[in-house]
Design a protein around this motif. Structure first.
Motif, PDB file in Angstrom:
ATOM      1  N   GLN A 189      -0.492   1.200   2.173  1.00 29.96           N
ATOM      2  CA  GLN A 189      -1.062   1.645   0.973  1.00 29.96           C
ATOM      3  C   GLN A 189      -0.129   2.657   0.349  1.00 29.96           C
ATOM      4  OE1 GLN A 189      -4.170   3.684   3.135  1.00 29.96           O
ATOM      5  NE2 GLN A 189      -5.819   2.048   3.230  1.00 29.96           N
ATOM      6  N   GLN A 190       1.222   2.732   0.982  1.00 32.83           N
ATOM      7  CA  GLN A 190       2.165   3.641   0.021  1.00 32.83           C
ATOM      8  C   GLN A 190       2.968   2.608  -0.867  1.00 32.83           C
ATOM      9  OE1 GLN A 190       4.918   6.047   2.502  1.00 32.83           O
ATOM     10  NE2 GLN A 190       3.669   5.930   4.162  1.00 32.83           N
ATOM     11  N   LEU A 191       2.812   1.270  -0.733  1.00 38.98           N
ATOM     12  CA  LEU A 191       3.680   0.470  -1.449  1.00 38.98           C
ATOM     13  C   LEU A 191       3.355   0.606  -2.815  1.00 38.98           C
ATOM     14  CD1 LEU A 191       3.633  -2.586   0.855  1.00 38.98           C
ATOM     15  CD2 LEU A 191       4.963  -0.656   0.971  1.00 38.98           C
ATOM     16  N   GLU A 192       1.994   0.649  -3.294  1.00 36.75           N
ATOM     17  CA  GLU A 192       1.696   0.508  -4.873  1.00 36.75           C
ATOM     18  C   GLU A 192       2.151   1.870  -5.309  1.00 36.75           C
ATOM     19  OE1 GLU A 192      -2.287   0.385  -7.423  1.00 36.75           O
ATOM     20  OE2 GLU A 192      -2.244  -0.815  -5.691  1.00 36.75           O
ATOM     21  N   PRO A 193       1.780   3.107  -4.853  1.00 33.90           N
ATOM     22  CA  PRO A 193       2.264   4.300  -5.269  1.00 33.90           C
ATOM     23  C   PRO A 193       3.728   4.416  -5.520  1.00 33.90           C
ATOM     24  CG  PRO A 193       1.073   4.748  -3.226  1.00 33.90           C
ATOM     25  CD  PRO A 193       0.966   3.374  -3.781  1.00 33.90           C
ATOM     26  N   LEU A 194       4.242   4.086  -4.570  1.00 32.27           N
ATOM     27  CA  LEU A 194       5.957   4.029  -4.595  1.00 32.27           C
ATOM     28  C   LEU A 194       6.158   3.287  -5.808  1.00 32.27           C
ATOM     29  CD1 LEU A 194       6.822   3.710  -0.951  1.00 32.27           C
ATOM     30  CD2 LEU A 194       7.728   5.539  -2.213  1.00 32.27           C
ATOM     31  N   ASN A 195       5.910   2.019  -6.015  1.00 31.18           N
ATOM     32  CA  ASN A 195       6.311   1.092  -7.192  1.00 31.18           C
ATOM     33  C   ASN A 195       5.853   1.724  -8.456  1.00 31.18           C
ATOM     34  OD1 ASN A 195       7.661  -1.383  -6.934  1.00 31.18           O
ATOM     35  ND2 ASN A 195       5.843  -2.116  -5.583  1.00 31.18           N
ATOM     36  N   GLU A 196       4.709   2.488  -8.634  1.00 35.14           N
ATOM     37  CA  GLU A 196       4.375   3.036  -9.868  1.00 35.14           C
ATOM     38  C   GLU A 196       4.839   4.511 -10.132  1.00 35.14           C
ATOM     39  OE1 GLU A 196       0.083   2.978  -9.535  1.00 35.14           O
ATOM     40  OE2 GLU A 196      -0.060   0.852  -9.785  1.00 35.14           O
ATOM     41  N   GLY A 197       5.796   4.990  -9.054  1.00 38.64           N
ATOM     42  CA  GLY A 197       6.333   6.030  -9.332  1.00 38.64           C
ATOM     43  C   GLY A 197       5.253   7.367  -9.042  1.00 38.64           C
TER      44      GLY A 197
END
Length: 297
Positions: free
Chosen positions: A134-142
Motif C-alpha cells: 500500500q506504500q507503492l502508490e503514494p510513493l509514486n504520486e509524491g
C-alpha cells in the motif's frame, strides 16, 4: 520603479548615522556614489527622504516612515533567505515517511528517527503506518517521501536500498511442545495451526513466509487470519496457534510467548528504504536516508 535592496541598505545606513561621510565609511564606499544613490532612491520613491543642510542631515516625515518599512523589508528578505538555505540544507521542512507495523520495533529505524529528531528539530516528520504494497502508490504520486517496507516487487519508478536483513523466528506459546528448544526447522511446524496475516491486508510478510514454507513443501493450516502483527502475537499468546515473524517483533515482551530460531538459512526477511526515482531527493530526505542506511554501510 526599480528600487534595489542596496538602495535600502544605503538609506538605512545614512538614516542611522545621519551623516553621509560616516555612512559611506560604514558601507565601505566613497561618499559621492552614496549621495548619488540616495538621490536615485528619492527619485524612485517620489519623495525627499532627508532634509540636508551644510551642517546636518535629518529624516523627513516621509523618510521616517520609509525607514520603518525599509528595515522590515530587509528583515523579511533575510528571513526568507535563511529559510531557503535551511530548506536546502535539510534543516527545515517536512518529511513524510510510510512504515510497516514492524518498523518501530527495528532498532536501526527507531534509532535513526530519534537521532534525526535531535539533530533537526525544525523538520516536521509525518509518519504513516501503511503496509508494504500500500506504500507503492503514494510513493509514486509524491504523497510519501520515503517508505520503510519489506522486500517486494517494485515498479521501475521506485528505487530501494537494503536497511537490514533480519531472521525469521517461530513463535509459539510457552507451553507448546516446541517451546524451549534451541532451534527448530520449519518442517517442525508443518502440522501446526497457524495464526497469520489476512492476505487482503497487503503485508509482504505474508508472501515471504508462505514462500519460505513452500520451499520446504509445507502448506500451512492457517486457523486464524488477522490484520496486524500485534494481534498475531496476542492470539499465539492465548495458545490458538503458532506463527512465524521477524526478529524485530521480539522487542514485544509477552510472557506467554516463546521465540525459537529457525535452522533454515533462507529464513529471513529484508527491510528496505524506498523512494521515487522520478522525484528530487531533497536534502532532508538524504539526511534521513543516510541515518537509516548507516548500518548497511
Amino acid at each position: 520603479m526599480n528600487i534595489e535592496l542596496r538602495h535600502l541598505r544605503y538609506f538605512i545606513a545614512v538614516a542611522e548615522e545621519l551623516h553621509f561621510g560616516h555612512a559611506a565609511q560604514r558601507l565601505n564606499i566613497s561618499q559621492p556614489p552614496l549621495s548619488q544613490q540616495i538621490q536615485t532612491l528619492e527619485q524612485q520613491v517620489g519623495a525627499r527622504l532627508f532634509a540636508r543642510t551644510n551642517r546636518s542631515v535629518q529624516l523627513t516625515v516621509a523618510g521616517q516612515a520609509f525607514l520603518v518599512d525599509a528595515r522590515q523589508i530587509l528583515h523579511s528578505v533575510t528571513l526568507a533567505a535563511d529559510k531557503a538555505s535551511r530548506l536546502h540544507r535539510g534543516d527545515e521542512g517536512e518529511l513524510r515517511i510510510g512504515f510497516t507495523s514492524s518498523a518501530p520495533f527495528i532498532s536501526v529505524v527507531s534509532d535513526a528517527l530519534f537521532t534525526f529528531r535531535q539533530r533537526h528539530p525544525s523538520v516536521h516528520i509525518q509518519m504513516q503506518e501503511i503496509n508494504t504494497r500500500q506504500q507503492l502508490e503514494p510513493l509514486n504520486e509524491g504523497r510519501l517521501d520515503l517508505g520503510v517496507m519489506r522486500n517486494t516487487a517494485l515498479p521501475a519508478t521506485l528505487q530501494h536500498q537494503l536497511i537490514l536483513r533480519e531472521p525469521l523466528f517461530a513463535v509459539v506459546h510457552r507451553a507448546h511442545r516446541l517451546a524451549g528448544k534451541a532451534s527448530i526447522s520449519v518442517t517442525d511446524l508443518a502440522s501446526e495451526p497457524f495464526v497469520f496475516f489476512d492476505p487482503s491486508v497487503g503485508t509482504a510478510l505474508y508472501s515471504d513466509t508462505l514462500a519460505l514454507l513452500a520451499r520446504y513443501q509445507i502448506v500451512p493450516d492457517i486457523a486464524q487470519e488477522v490484520g496486524e502483527a500485534m494481534t498475531i502475537l496476542g492470539l499465539v499468546a492465548t495458545g490458538l496457534g503458532v506463527s512465524i515473524l521477524p526478529d524485530s517483533f521480539r522487542r514485544v515482551r509477552l510472557q506467554d510467548l516463546c521465540w525459537i530460531p529457525l535452522l533454515e538459512e533462507d529464513a529471513w526477511s529484508e527491510v528496505w528504504l524506498v523512494w521515487s526515482a522520478r522525484r528530487e531527493m531533497r536534502a532532508v530526505m538524504q539526511r534521513m536516508k543516510s541515518l537509516l542506511l548507516q548500518a548497511d554501510a
